[in-house]
Design a protein around this motif. Structure first.
Motif, mmCIF file in Angstrom:
data_model
loop_
_atom_site.group_PDB
_atom_site.id
_atom_site.type_symbol
_atom_site.label_atom_id
_atom_site.label_comp_id
_atom_site.label_asym_id
_atom_site.label_seq_id
_atom_site.Cartn_x
_atom_site.Cartn_y
_atom_site.Cartn_z
ATOM 1 N N UNK A 78 8.238 6.574 -27.472
ATOM 2 C CA UNK A 78 7.702 5.527 -26.604
ATOM 3 C C UNK A 78 7.601 4.248 -27.421
ATOM 4 N N UNK A 79 7.566 3.105 -26.728
ATOM 5 C CA UNK A 79 7.677 1.809 -27.408
ATOM 6 C C UNK A 79 6.580 1.580 -28.438
ATOM 7 N N UNK A 80 5.360 1.968 -28.123
ATOM 8 C CA UNK A 80 4.260 1.683 -29.048
ATOM 9 C C UNK A 80 4.375 2.469 -30.349
ATOM 10 N N UNK A 81 5.205 3.495 -30.353
ATOM 11 C CA UNK A 81 5.470 4.251 -31.579
ATOM 12 C C UNK A 81 6.646 3.667 -32.353
ATOM 13 N N UNK A 82 7.258 2.628 -31.815
ATOM 14 C CA UNK A 82 8.473 2.063 -32.406
ATOM 15 C C UNK A 82 8.297 0.592 -32.810
ATOM 16 N N UNK A 83 7.078 0.174 -33.093
ATOM 17 C CA UNK A 83 6.822 -1.251 -33.339
ATOM 18 C C UNK A 83 7.570 -1.765 -34.563
ATOM 19 N N UNK A 84 7.559 -1.020 -35.635
ATOM 20 C CA UNK A 84 8.270 -1.471 -36.832
ATOM 21 C C UNK A 84 9.772 -1.549 -36.574
ATOM 22 N N UNK A 85 10.291 -0.561 -35.856
ATOM 23 C CA UNK A 85 11.717 -0.576 -35.511
ATOM 24 C C UNK A 85 12.049 -1.752 -34.603
ATOM 25 N N UNK A 86 11.138 -2.072 -33.662
ATOM 26 C CA UNK A 86 11.359 -3.229 -32.788
ATOM 27 C C UNK A 86 11.413 -4.514 -33.599
ATOM 28 N N UNK A 87 10.561 -4.619 -34.603
ATOM 29 C CA UNK A 87 10.559 -5.824 -35.445
ATOM 30 C C UNK A 87 11.885 -5.971 -36.170
ATOM 31 N N UNK A 88 12.372 -4.887 -36.740
ATOM 32 C CA UNK A 88 13.666 -4.919 -37.435
ATOM 33 C C UNK A 88 14.793 -5.193 -36.444
ATOM 34 N N UNK A 89 14.681 -4.611 -35.246
ATOM 35 C CA UNK A 89 15.676 -4.821 -34.192
ATOM 36 C C UNK A 89 15.757 -6.293 -33.797
ATOM 37 N N UNK A 90 14.610 -6.933 -33.661
ATOM 38 C CA UNK A 90 14.603 -8.352 -33.301
ATOM 39 C C UNK A 90 15.263 -9.184 -34.400
ATOM 40 N N UNK A 91 15.021 -8.842 -35.658
ATOM 41 C CA UNK A 91 15.711 -9.542 -36.749
ATOM 42 C C UNK A 91 17.225 -9.370 -36.630
ATOM 43 N N UNK A 92 17.644 -8.179 -36.230
ATOM 44 C CA UNK A 92 19.064 -7.917 -36.012
ATOM 45 C C UNK A 92 19.614 -8.819 -34.903
ATOM 46 N N UNK A 93 18.857 -8.956 -33.829
ATOM 47 C CA UNK A 93 19.293 -9.794 -32.707
ATOM 48 C C UNK A 93 19.332 -11.264 -33.096
ATOM 49 N N UNK A 94 18.362 -11.699 -33.875
ATOM 50 C CA UNK A 94 18.338 -13.090 -34.337
ATOM 51 C C UNK A 94 19.626 -13.410 -35.087
ATOM 52 N N UNK A 95 20.046 -12.478 -35.935
ATOM 53 C CA UNK A 95 21.272 -12.685 -36.711
ATOM 54 C C UNK A 95 22.516 -12.597 -35.837
ATOM 55 N N UNK A 96 22.553 -11.616 -34.938
ATOM 56 C CA UNK A 96 23.755 -11.385 -34.129
ATOM 57 C C UNK A 96 24.001 -12.481 -33.104
ATOM 58 N N UNK A 97 22.903 -13.046 -32.534
ATOM 59 C CA UNK A 97 23.056 -14.008 -31.440
ATOM 60 C C UNK A 97 22.544 -15.405 -31.799
ATOM 61 N N UNK A 98 22.283 -15.647 -33.082
ATOM 62 C CA UNK A 98 21.799 -16.955 -33.549
ATOM 63 C C UNK A 98 20.592 -17.421 -32.732
ATOM 64 N N UNK A 99 19.620 -16.516 -32.543
ATOM 65 C CA UNK A 99 18.460 -16.788 -31.699
ATOM 66 C C UNK A 99 17.561 -17.846 -32.322
ATOM 67 N N UNK A 100 17.039 -18.724 -31.486
ATOM 68 C CA UNK A 100 16.030 -19.698 -31.886
ATOM 69 C C UNK A 100 14.724 -18.943 -32.115
#
Length: 230
Positions: A78-100
């Motif tokens: 469940x999502x609340x058990x994946x907070x650290x992974x979500x943080x790393x995932x968002x960093x991945x998205x920032x790099x992949x899509x040049x997110x602001x």
């Protein structure tokens, strides 16, 4: 509109992304966390993330300067058990899509509503605004939330008690800055904002529709306004 699908072997979380035509070089990110019923294997079950929410109403006319991205949570978690992974995932998205990085927005439904509250409390500096729906958080820790928040909960919800959202709203009251929860026989809407852009141009205490489709469309409009103002 460009649609990208990545399976669990290609990313931390499998996901579907909607990217509008003529998207900005550094777009905003709108991350939508699904509920428990949409968990899956990240392969032939990935389309479950399209069942509820923004995928039903977004198009090239109302999705602008923003990547809408819907990850899938594994069936056994469940999502609340994946907070650290979500943080790393968002960093991945920032790099992949040049997110602001000043325009990262998080929303979620039910299990995803819990994930939205919890992720925002774990990484309050990360999100420009959040919009949890029928979830709940750790109200004792609500003081760390300084970003704009628009929270929803149906008063007749038989699965997640609306008291979960009400308790968060009560903790987030702060005089003139915050609106009191708007409560009807069917729905509760509360707003907590540093400014009222996410609540629209009308008074935050104005009645809002309880129609789910209309609420989703309205929320998309409000988030787009906030994205455009940033």
């Amino acid at each position: 509109m460009k649609i990208i699908k990545k399976t669990g072997t290609e990313s931390i979380f499998p996901y579907i992304a909607y990217i509008p035509e003529n998207c900005a070089a550094t777009p905003a990110l709108l991350l939508h966390l699904h509920g428990a019923g949409e968990r899956g294997n990240g392969a032939d079950e990935l389309d479950k993330v399209l069942v509820h929410g923004f995928p039903k109403i977004v198009n090239d006319q109302n999705l602008k300067d923003c990547v809408l991205l819907m990850p899938q949570c594994p069936s056994n978690s469940f999502w609340s058990a994946k907070l650290e992974s979500l943080r790393i995932f968002i960093d991945e998205l920032i790099a992949d899509y040049s997110i602001d990085t000043d325009r990262i927005y998080l929303c979620g439904l039910s299990m995803g509503g819990y994930g939205t509250w919890h992720a925002a409390m774990a990484y309050p500096e990360l999100f420009a605004a959040i919009a949890p729906c029928c979830g709940g958080g750790m109200a004792w820790n609500a003081g760390v939330l300084k970003m704009p928040i628009w929270a929803f909960h149906g008063m007749d919800d038989p699965v997640v008690s609306p008291n979960q959202t009400i308790e968060m709203a009560e903790k987030l009251k702060c005089g003139e800055i915050c609106a009191d929860p708007i409560q009807t026989s069917k729905a509760l809407v509360c707003s907590y904002c540093d400014y009222w852009a996410i609540c629209g141009n009308s008074s935050p205490k104005s009645p809002r529709t309880t129609d789910k489709k209309a609420d989703t469309a309205k929320l998309n409009e409000e988030i787009q306004e906030l994205i455009n103002e940033k």
